[in-house]
Write an enzyme that holds these catalytic residues in place. Structure first.
Site, short mmCIF file in Angstrom:
data_model
loop_
_atom_site.label_atom_id
_atom_site.label_comp_id
_atom_site.label_asym_id
_atom_site.label_seq_id
_atom_site.Cartn_x
_atom_site.Cartn_y
_atom_site.Cartn_z
N LYS A 149 0.85 -1.19 0.00
CA LYS A 149 0.00 0.00 0.00
C LYS A 149 0.89 1.24 0.00
O LYS A 149 1.94 1.20 0.64
CB LYS A 149 -0.82 -0.07 1.29
N HIS A 179 -3.94 -4.41 4.33
CA HIS A 179 -3.70 -5.42 5.37
C HIS A 179 -4.90 -5.64 6.29
O HIS A 179 -5.00 -6.66 6.94
CB HIS A 179 -2.41 -5.10 6.15
N LYS A 183 -7.21 -9.32 8.54
CA LYS A 183 -7.66 -9.46 9.92
C LYS A 183 -8.81 -10.46 9.99
O LYS A 183 -9.79 -10.32 9.25
CB LYS A 183 -8.13 -8.10 10.48
N GLU A 217 -8.08 6.50 16.72
CA GLU A 217 -6.80 6.19 17.38
C GLU A 217 -6.54 7.23 18.45
O GLU A 217 -6.92 8.39 18.29
CB GLU A 217 -5.66 6.27 16.36
N ASP A 236 -5.15 7.90 3.95
CA ASP A 236 -4.49 6.86 4.74
C ASP A 236 -5.48 5.79 5.20
O ASP A 236 -5.18 4.60 5.15
CB ASP A 236 -3.82 7.52 5.97
N HIS A 241 -8.94 1.09 4.11
CA HIS A 241 -9.52 0.21 5.12
C HIS A 241 -11.02 0.45 5.34
O HIS A 241 -11.81 -0.48 5.43
CB HIS A 241 -8.80 0.38 6.45
N LYS A 344 -7.12 10.68 14.43
CA LYS A 344 -6.00 10.48 15.36
C LYS A 344 -6.29 11.30 16.61
O LYS A 344 -7.01 12.29 16.54
CB LYS A 344 -4.70 10.95 14.71
N1 LIG Z 1 5.65 0.16 7.77
C1 LIG Z 1 4.36 0.02 7.75
O1 LIG Z 1 3.71 -0.21 8.76
C2 LIG Z 1 3.61 0.13 6.46
C3 LIG Z 1 2.24 0.24 6.52
C4 LIG Z 1 1.55 0.34 5.34
C5 LIG Z 1 2.20 0.31 4.14
N2 LIG Z 1 3.56 0.20 4.10
C6 LIG Z 1 4.21 0.16 2.80
O2 LIG Z 1 5.18 -0.87 2.79
C7 LIG Z 1 6.31 -0.50 2.03
C8 LIG Z 1 7.55 -0.64 2.90
O3 LIG Z 1 7.38 0.14 4.06
P1 LIG Z 1 8.57 0.36 5.09
O4 LIG Z 1 7.98 1.06 6.24
O5 LIG Z 1 9.29 -0.90 5.32
O6 LIG Z 1 9.48 1.36 4.28
P2 LIG Z 1 10.99 1.77 4.53
O7 LIG Z 1 11.52 1.18 5.76
O8 LIG Z 1 11.07 3.26 4.42
O9 LIG Z 1 11.72 1.22 3.26
C9 LIG Z 1 11.56 -0.05 2.68
C10 LIG Z 1 12.73 -0.29 1.72
O10 LIG Z 1 12.76 0.70 0.72
C11 LIG Z 1 14.11 1.01 0.41
N3 LIG Z 1 14.36 2.46 0.58
C12 LIG Z 1 14.05 3.22 1.63
N4 LIG Z 1 14.47 4.48 1.43
C13 LIG Z 1 15.04 4.50 0.22
C14 LIG Z 1 15.67 5.51 -0.56
N5 LIG Z 1 15.76 6.75 -0.13
N6 LIG Z 1 16.12 5.17 -1.78
C15 LIG Z 1 16.01 3.92 -2.24
N7 LIG Z 1 15.43 2.92 -1.54
C16 LIG Z 1 14.97 3.22 -0.34
C17 LIG Z 1 15.00 0.26 1.38
O11 LIG Z 1 15.52 -0.83 0.68
P3 LIG Z 1 16.93 -1.49 0.99
O12 LIG Z 1 16.70 -2.48 2.08
O13 LIG Z 1 17.27 -2.11 -0.27
O14 LIG Z 1 17.85 -0.39 1.41
C18 LIG Z 1 14.06 -0.20 2.45
O15 LIG Z 1 14.38 -1.46 2.97
C19 LIG Z 1 6.04 0.92 1.55
O16 LIG Z 1 5.47 0.85 0.25
C20 LIG Z 1 4.98 1.44 2.49
O17 LIG Z 1 4.15 2.38 1.87
C21 LIG Z 1 4.26 0.11 5.22
#
Ligand SMILES: NC(=O)c1ccc[n+]([C@@H]2O[C@H](COP(=O)([O-])OP(=O)(O)OC[C@H]3O[C@@H](n4cnc5c(N)ncnc54)[C@H](OP(=O)(O)O)[C@@H]3O)[C@@H](O)[C@H]2O)c1
Length: 490
Positions: A149, A179, A183, A217, A236, A241, A344
């Site tokens: 997402k 996600h 649930k 929240e 968001d 959702h 929020k």
């Molecule tokens: N975290 C959550 O709870 C959540 C919730 C809903 C949706 N999402 C979605 O899930 C996906 C991953 O989320 P996340 O929270 O894990 O994201 P994140 O930690 O910011 O980044 C995921 C990956 O993207 C790459 N990345 C990050 N910054 C970068 C940059 N500046 N340039 C190039 N690559 C970069 C990195 O890959 P490398 O490991 O290769 O460095 C990192 O492992 C996103 O699409 C987000 O919208 C996340």
């Protein structure tokens, strides 16, 4: 159990992978849900030595599970894991990656790619996978791609992403995540409606006054100020959702519980939601922003203060509270308002669907209406409010009592939403993933509100952190006797 296969995890060093995906896969292994020879190939931009990666995973799991696992399963899980360095924007790296994945001594033909990366990299990675023949199912085995997402930030960008990936993938290969659909409590909506014959005859405009779909929240934006300020509550939460909950609660009965039949009915109902009249938007949509206040006895900063702390200025039109009123254009839901709200920093946290029944055919004029409340979180429960006589000599004194049924009881299996969805991905079950037509219908609705709000620069209504719904939000109610439920119990 599923066919053996490989899960390729792009973005394995990211936040989602560390917090949910890798621990989730380990938990599935602990529950004996993974086939013995399934492999997990983590992919990241950084060069990491294979042993160092395994050490990293072990540390991550030891911290999270604090020794609550069997050593045999722990060792088995660690052995499944491999690492590959591959940057999304490096075609030469993909060539090496394809060569490795095509080695049948190391990997099976069944491969699922989980793209847990920045949304701007989704199309890029799919292009590269296709370029190196990694999405081609014609040689046997499945090739599936899970897209995180958000799928676009509006209808236009969602269509652009779709146009790009459908050059390489059939709909049956694309797993678009929301996600919430993973649930168990959301799945319970279908069971409540379609495994209990008492509900279907009353599930319509003759009997239902209105529906409220709530997600509140107590948390603020926390560390995610940059992301949140560009996104807002509507994009968001409501776009994804809450509209999915609306679909489950209002869809027609599917022909069966097969994934395609369920999605067909969800698409139909989402496409039947009436466009909000442009000349009457303020009667249908409302937004607000929290200011400083108190949550559980602790002082918390306002939204603008949180932005300022992170160097993002001290003014913003981003909503932290959004409420909208929708109508569905079909006979079942004729003139039944459906209210969606999310916020929020409200007085309490909770996600629940409340259905108010019409107050007709009662002999007692002042009888309260019946409510059915399905709670998704923090507790999974179903509540039904009915009128009963107060014991005593007064024949017609009555009160409202709450029949409460806990949908999760001690000892029940506890599988996180992401775990369910990863199993579905490996098993080829798309029912809990979004079809492109659902995504389009959802953006179409939300886009018109985004456009309206982006043109309207009058000051936002503010609410105090820790308070309940802003009074002004009531302007979207159809009638004076409608009101927001304050919680699942009142
Ligand atoms: N975290 C959550 O709870 C959540 C919730 C809903 C949706 N999402 C979605 O899930 C996906 C991953 O989320 P996340 O929270 O894990 O994201 P994140 O930690 O910011 O980044 C995921 C990956 O993207 C790459 N990345 C990050 N910054 C970068 C940059 N500046 N340039 C190039 N690559 C970069 C990195 O890959 P490398 O490991 O290769 O460095 C990192 O492992 C996103 O699409 C987000 O919208 C996340």
């Amino acid at each position: 159990m599923m066919d053996k296969g490989t899960l390729v995890l792009f973005g394995a060093k990211g936040n989602l992978a560390r917090v949910k995906l890798i621990p989730g896969l380990f938990h599935l292994d602990l529950c004996d849900k993974l086939p013995p020879d399934m492999k997990i190939l983590s992919v990241g931009r950084q060069e990491v030595n294979a042993d160092a990666w395994l050490d990293e995973i072990q540390d991550m799991l030891k911290k999270k599970f604090k020794g609550k696992y069997s050593k045999t399963v722990f060792d088995r899980f660690i052995k499944r894991n491999l690492y590959h360095c591959n940057s999304p924007d490096d075609p030469a790296a993909f060539k090496k990656f394809a060569a490795r994945l095509s080695n049948e001594n190391e990997f099976t033909k069944n491969i699922a790619f989980f793209l847990s990366v920045r949304p701007s990299d989704f199309a890029l990675i799919v292009d590269q996978l296709a370029e190196h023949e990694l999405l081609n199912e014609s040689k046997g085995g499945y090739r599936r791609v899970l897209i995180e997402k958000p799928f676009g930030t509006d209808l236009k960008t969602a269509i652009e992403l779709q146009t790009s990936i459908e050059k390489h993938l059939k709909e049956s290969q694309i797993y678009r995540i929301d996600h919430y659909l993973g649930k168990s409590a959301l799945q319970n909506i279908l069971i409540t409606r379609f495994a209990n014959s008492i509900f279907e005859p009353i599930w319509n405009s003759h009997n239902i006054d209105h529906i409220q779909i709530t997600n509140h929240e107590q948390l603020g934006v926390g560390e995610r100020t940059t992301f949140y300020d560009a996104t807002g509550a509507l994009r968001d939460m409501v776009q994804s959702h809450l509209l999915q909950m609306l679909a489950l609660i209002t869809m027609e009965k599917p022909k069966s519980f097969n994934p395609d039949d369920i999605r067909e009915e969800k698409i139909k109902v989402l496409e039947s939601i009436k466009k909000i009249p442009l000349n009457n938007m303020d009667d249908h949509v409302f937004r607000a922003q929290y200011k400083r206040g108190e949550i559980n006895g602790e002082r918390v900063p306002g939204y603008l203060e949180e932005l300022e702390k992170d160097g993002l200025g001290n003014s913003s039109f981003t909503e932290t509270y959004a409420a909208i009123k929708l109508f569905i254009d079909n006979e079942r839901w004729k003139d039944v308002p459906i209210y969606l709200r999310t916020a929020k920093r409200l007085h309490e946290a909770g996600t629940y669907i409340s259905i108010k029944f019409k107050n007709k055919n009662t002999l007692l004029e002042n009888a309260n209406a019946n409510w059915l409340v399905i709670s998704i979180q923090p507790i999974e429960s179903t509540h039904f409010e009915i009128q009963t006589k107060i014991p005593g000599l007064n024949d017609f004194d009555f009160r409202t009592v709450n029949l409460e049924c806990l949908n999760r009881i001690e000892g029940d299996e506890s599988i996180d939403a992401y775990e369910t969805l990863m199993l579905d991905l490996m098993n080829g079950n798309q029912s809990r993933f979004l079809h492109i037509n659902e995504v389009k219908a959802q953006w179409k609705l939300i886009d018109q509100i985004i456009d309206y709000w982006s043109e309207n620069k009058s000051p936002l209504v503010e609410y105090i952190a820790g308070s309940s719904d802003p009074t002004e939000s009531k302007r979207i109610f159809e009638r004076d006797d409608q009101f927001w439920r304050k919680s699942i119990h009142e």
